[in-house]
Design a protein around this motif. Structure first.
Motif, PDB file in Angstrom:
ATOM      1  N   TRP A  31      84.965  39.552 -13.011  1.00 13.97           N
ATOM      2  CA  TRP A  31      84.439  38.306 -12.447  1.00 13.97           C
ATOM      3  C   TRP A  31      85.104  37.106 -13.117  1.00 13.97           C
ATOM      4  O   TRP A  31      85.546  36.176 -12.454  1.00 13.97           O
ATOM      5  CB  TRP A  31      82.920  38.251 -12.630  1.00 13.97           C
ATOM      6  N   SER A  34      78.047  43.875  -1.596  1.00 16.98           N
ATOM      7  CA  SER A  34      79.493  44.023  -1.519  1.00 16.98           C
ATOM      8  C   SER A  34      79.991  44.947  -2.617  1.00 16.98           C
ATOM      9  O   SER A  34      79.622  44.814  -3.779  1.00 16.98           O
ATOM     10  CB  SER A  34      80.167  42.658  -1.646  1.00 16.98           C
ATOM     11  N   ARG A  38      83.138  42.997  -4.820  1.00 15.81           N
ATOM     12  CA  ARG A  38      82.880  41.830  -5.651  1.00 15.81           C
ATOM     13  C   ARG A  38      82.423  42.261  -7.029  1.00 15.81           C
ATOM     14  O   ARG A  38      81.457  43.006  -7.163  1.00 15.81           O
ATOM     15  CB  ARG A  38      81.798  40.956  -5.024  1.00 15.81           C
TER      16      ARG A  38
END
Length: 82
Positions: free
Chosen positions: A17, A6, A9
């Protein structure tokens, strides 16, 4: 760099994150608070409680929106009767 297949992400441990995890926790805490508040006005559906109890981050936004709408609809008749 492509990780986990991905592009959108963030890499685990990165600032992005951690920012996403903080947002998820904040949204989940808000849902739990909104459930407690809504219990004063309505019977909170089990599906909304399940999102909070199971920490279903993917459905927190939908659960919050639905809970808000149910509470709004329950309060409207009380206001109109005055």
């Amino acid at each position: 760099m492509l990780r986990g297949g991905s592009l959108d992400r963030p890499e685990r441990g990165s600032a992005a994150w951690h920012r996403d995890r903080m947002r998820e926790r904040r949204d989940l805490a808000a849902l739990a608070s909104e459930i407690r508040e809504a219990e004063r006005v309505i019977e909170v559906p089990a599906c909304i409680r399940d999102v909070a109890e199971e920490r279903d981050y993917g459905n927190v936004g939908l659960a919050r929106m639905l809970l808000c709408e149910l509470a709004r609809r329950a309060e409207r008749p009380a206001v109109q009767r005055r």
